[in-house]
Design a protein around this motif. Structure first.
Motif, PDB file in Angstrom:
ATOM      1  N   SER A  24       0.844  -1.191   0.000  1.00  0.00           N
ATOM      2  CA  SER A  24       0.000   0.000   0.000  1.00  0.00           C
ATOM      3  C   SER A  24       0.882   1.245   0.000  1.00  0.00           C
ATOM      4  CB  SER A  24      -0.914   0.004   1.224  1.00  0.00           C
ATOM      5  OG  SER A  24      -0.160   0.151   2.399  1.00  0.00           O
ATOM      6  N   ASP A  25       0.534   2.171  -0.844  1.00  0.00           N
ATOM      7  CA  ASP A  25       1.236   3.437  -0.934  1.00  0.00           C
ATOM      8  C   ASP A  25       0.211   4.549  -0.734  1.00  0.00           C
ATOM      9  OD1 ASP A  25       3.770   2.304  -1.708  1.00  0.00           O
ATOM     10  OD2 ASP A  25       2.811   1.853  -3.617  1.00  0.00           O
ATOM     11  N   PRO A  26       0.088   5.059   0.484  1.00  0.00           N
ATOM     12  CA  PRO A  26      -0.941   6.067   0.753  1.00  0.00           C
ATOM     13  C   PRO A  26      -0.563   7.425   0.171  1.00  0.00           C
ATOM     14  CG  PRO A  26       0.356   5.692   2.727  1.00  0.00           C
ATOM     15  CD  PRO A  26       0.842   4.726   1.677  1.00  0.00           C
ATOM     16  N   MET A  27      -0.964   7.663  -1.057  1.00  0.00           N
ATOM     17  CA  MET A  27      -0.719   8.962  -1.682  1.00  0.00           C
ATOM     18  C   MET A  27      -1.929   9.306  -2.527  1.00  0.00           C
ATOM     19  SD  MET A  27       2.130   8.069  -4.642  1.00  0.00           S
ATOM     20  CE  MET A  27       3.395   7.582  -3.524  1.00  0.00           C
ATOM     21  N   GLY A  28      -2.188  10.583  -2.660  1.00  0.00           N
ATOM     22  CA  GLY A  28      -3.353  11.034  -3.398  1.00  0.00           C
ATOM     23  C   GLY A  28      -3.111  11.139  -4.888  1.00  0.00           C
ATOM     24  N   TRP A  29      -4.086  11.732  -5.579  1.00  0.00           N
ATOM     25  CA  TRP A  29      -4.022  11.873  -7.031  1.00  0.00           C
ATOM     26  C   TRP A  29      -2.870  12.755  -7.470  1.00  0.00           C
ATOM     27  CZ3 TRP A  29      -6.631   8.856 -10.168  1.00  0.00           C
ATOM     28  CH2 TRP A  29      -7.769   8.219  -9.702  1.00  0.00           C
ATOM     29  N   ILE A  30      -2.642  13.833  -6.750  1.00  0.00           N
ATOM     30  CA  ILE A  30      -1.569  14.761  -7.135  1.00  0.00           C
ATOM     31  C   ILE A  30      -0.215  14.071  -7.049  1.00  0.00           C
ATOM     32  CG2 ILE A  30      -0.435  16.953  -6.599  1.00  0.00           C
ATOM     33  CD1 ILE A  30      -3.231  17.333  -7.703  1.00  0.00           C
ATOM     34  N   MET A  31       0.016  13.353  -5.958  1.00  0.00           N
ATOM     35  CA  MET A  31       1.288  12.648  -5.810  1.00  0.00           C
ATOM     36  C   MET A  31       1.426  11.525  -6.837  1.00  0.00           C
ATOM     37  SD  MET A  31       3.393  13.911  -3.730  1.00  0.00           S
ATOM     38  CE  MET A  31       4.506  12.550  -3.543  1.00  0.00           C
ATOM     39  N   THR A  32       0.312  10.904  -7.216  1.00  0.00           N
ATOM     40  CA  THR A  32       0.360   9.869  -8.252  1.00  0.00           C
ATOM     41  C   THR A  32       0.759  10.464  -9.591  1.00  0.00           C
ATOM     42  OG1 THR A  32      -1.334   8.580  -7.111  1.00  0.00           O
ATOM     43  CG2 THR A  32      -0.981   8.069  -9.427  1.00  0.00           C
ATOM     44  N   ILE A  33       0.213  11.647  -9.904  1.00  0.00           N
ATOM     45  CA  ILE A  33       0.571  12.327 -11.150  1.00  0.00           C
ATOM     46  C   ILE A  33       2.042  12.737 -11.122  1.00  0.00           C
ATOM     47  CG2 ILE A  33       0.182  14.400 -12.531  1.00  0.00           C
ATOM     48  CD1 ILE A  33      -2.778  14.193 -11.731  1.00  0.00           C
ATOM     49  N   VAL A  34       2.487  13.298 -10.007  1.00  0.00           N
ATOM     50  CA  VAL A  34       3.893  13.704  -9.878  1.00  0.00           C
ATOM     51  C   VAL A  34       4.797  12.478  -9.995  1.00  0.00           C
ATOM     52  CG1 VAL A  34       5.602  14.654  -8.270  1.00  0.00           C
ATOM     53  CG2 VAL A  34       3.394  15.774  -8.550  1.00  0.00           C
ATOM     54  N   LEU A  35       4.397  11.382  -9.354  1.00  0.00           N
ATOM     55  CA  LEU A  35       5.160  10.136  -9.452  1.00  0.00           C
ATOM     56  C   LEU A  35       5.288   9.692 -10.901  1.00  0.00           C
ATOM     57  CD1 LEU A  35       6.297   7.458  -8.036  1.00  0.00           C
ATOM     58  CD2 LEU A  35       3.984   6.606  -8.413  1.00  0.00           C
ATOM     59  N   GLY A  36       4.203   9.755 -11.645  1.00  0.00           N
ATOM     60  CA  GLY A  36       4.236   9.345 -13.042  1.00  0.00           C
ATOM     61  C   GLY A  36       5.088  10.252 -13.905  1.00  0.00           C
ATOM     62  N   ILE A  37       5.007  11.573 -13.679  1.00  0.00           N
ATOM     63  CA  ILE A  37       5.793  12.518 -14.478  1.00  0.00           C
ATOM     64  C   ILE A  37       7.280  12.357 -14.198  1.00  0.00           C
ATOM     65  CG2 ILE A  37       6.277  14.970 -14.832  1.00  0.00           C
ATOM     66  CD1 ILE A  37       3.259  15.458 -14.397  1.00  0.00           C
ATOM     67  N   VAL A  38       7.644  12.289 -12.915  1.00  0.00           N
ATOM     68  CA  VAL A  38       9.058  12.114 -12.564  1.00  0.00           C
ATOM     69  C   VAL A  38       9.538  10.725 -12.985  1.00  0.00           C
ATOM     70  CG1 VAL A  38      10.720  12.105 -10.660  1.00  0.00           C
ATOM     71  CG2 VAL A  38       8.891  13.800 -10.707  1.00  0.00           C
ATOM     72  N   GLY A  39       8.646   9.739 -12.883  1.00  0.00           N
ATOM     73  CA  GLY A  39       8.985   8.397 -13.358  1.00  0.00           C
ATOM     74  C   GLY A  39       9.233   8.380 -14.855  1.00  0.00           C
ATOM     75  N   ALA A  40       8.469   9.197 -15.604  1.00  0.00           N
ATOM     76  CA  ALA A  40       8.689   9.293 -17.052  1.00  0.00           C
ATOM     77  C   ALA A  40      10.055   9.889 -17.353  1.00  0.00           C
ATOM     78  CB  ALA A  40       7.594  10.137 -17.690  1.00  0.00           C
ATOM     79  N   MET A  41      10.451  10.880 -16.567  1.00  0.00           N
ATOM     80  CA  MET A  41      11.780  11.471 -16.758  1.00  0.00           C
ATOM     81  C   MET A  41      12.867  10.442 -16.457  1.00  0.00           C
ATOM     82  SD  MET A  41      11.505  15.241 -15.157  1.00  0.00           S
ATOM     83  CE  MET A  41       9.934  16.041 -15.139  1.00  0.00           C
ATOM     84  N   LEU A  42      12.698   9.716 -15.359  1.00  0.00           N
ATOM     85  CA  LEU A  42      13.673   8.685 -14.994  1.00  0.00           C
ATOM     86  C   LEU A  42      13.686   7.567 -16.033  1.00  0.00           C
ATOM     87  CD1 LEU A  42      15.695   7.498 -12.960  1.00  0.00           C
ATOM     88  CD2 LEU A  42      13.748   6.471 -11.774  1.00  0.00           C
ATOM     89  N   GLY A  43      12.503   7.161 -16.487  1.00  0.00           N
ATOM     90  CA  GLY A  43      12.422   6.129 -17.513  1.00  0.00           C
ATOM     91  C   GLY A  43      13.057   6.561 -18.820  1.00  0.00           C
TER      92      GLY A  43
END
Length: 84
Positions: A24-43
């Motif tokens: 479980s990763d307790p994070m909201g929608w904003i953090m999920t979007i930020v995670l995806g954007i930064v993950g895209a940069m890392l990817g």
């Protein structure tokens, strides 16, 4: 890539990463979007190191999700260190 498109891809990559990674990763929608954007940069960085073009399409999404999963593991590791 437009800003709206980046947010949409970030949301999809973040949701996929959270669905693939166990726990479980307790994070909201904003953090999920930020995670995806930064993950895209890392990817994208990882793809460039491997000599693969991940500018868009399915390959870009796959590397975005891989980057987001790596960030989720790092986030979990950091948060567990703080709780102890």
């Amino acid at each position: 890539m437009s800003f709206i498109w980046m947010i949409i891809v970030g949301l999809v990559a973040g949701l996929l990463a959270r669905a693939i990674k166990p726990g479980s990763d307790p994070m909201g929608w904003i953090m999920t979007i930020v995670l995806g954007i930064v993950g895209a940069m890392l990817g994208g960085f990882i793809a460039s190191l491997l000599g693969i073009s991940a500018d868009g399409g399915f390959t870009g999404l796959v590397f975005s999700v891989i980057g987001a999963i790596i960030l989720l593991f790092a986030y979990e590791f950091i948060m567990n260190k703080r709780r102890v």
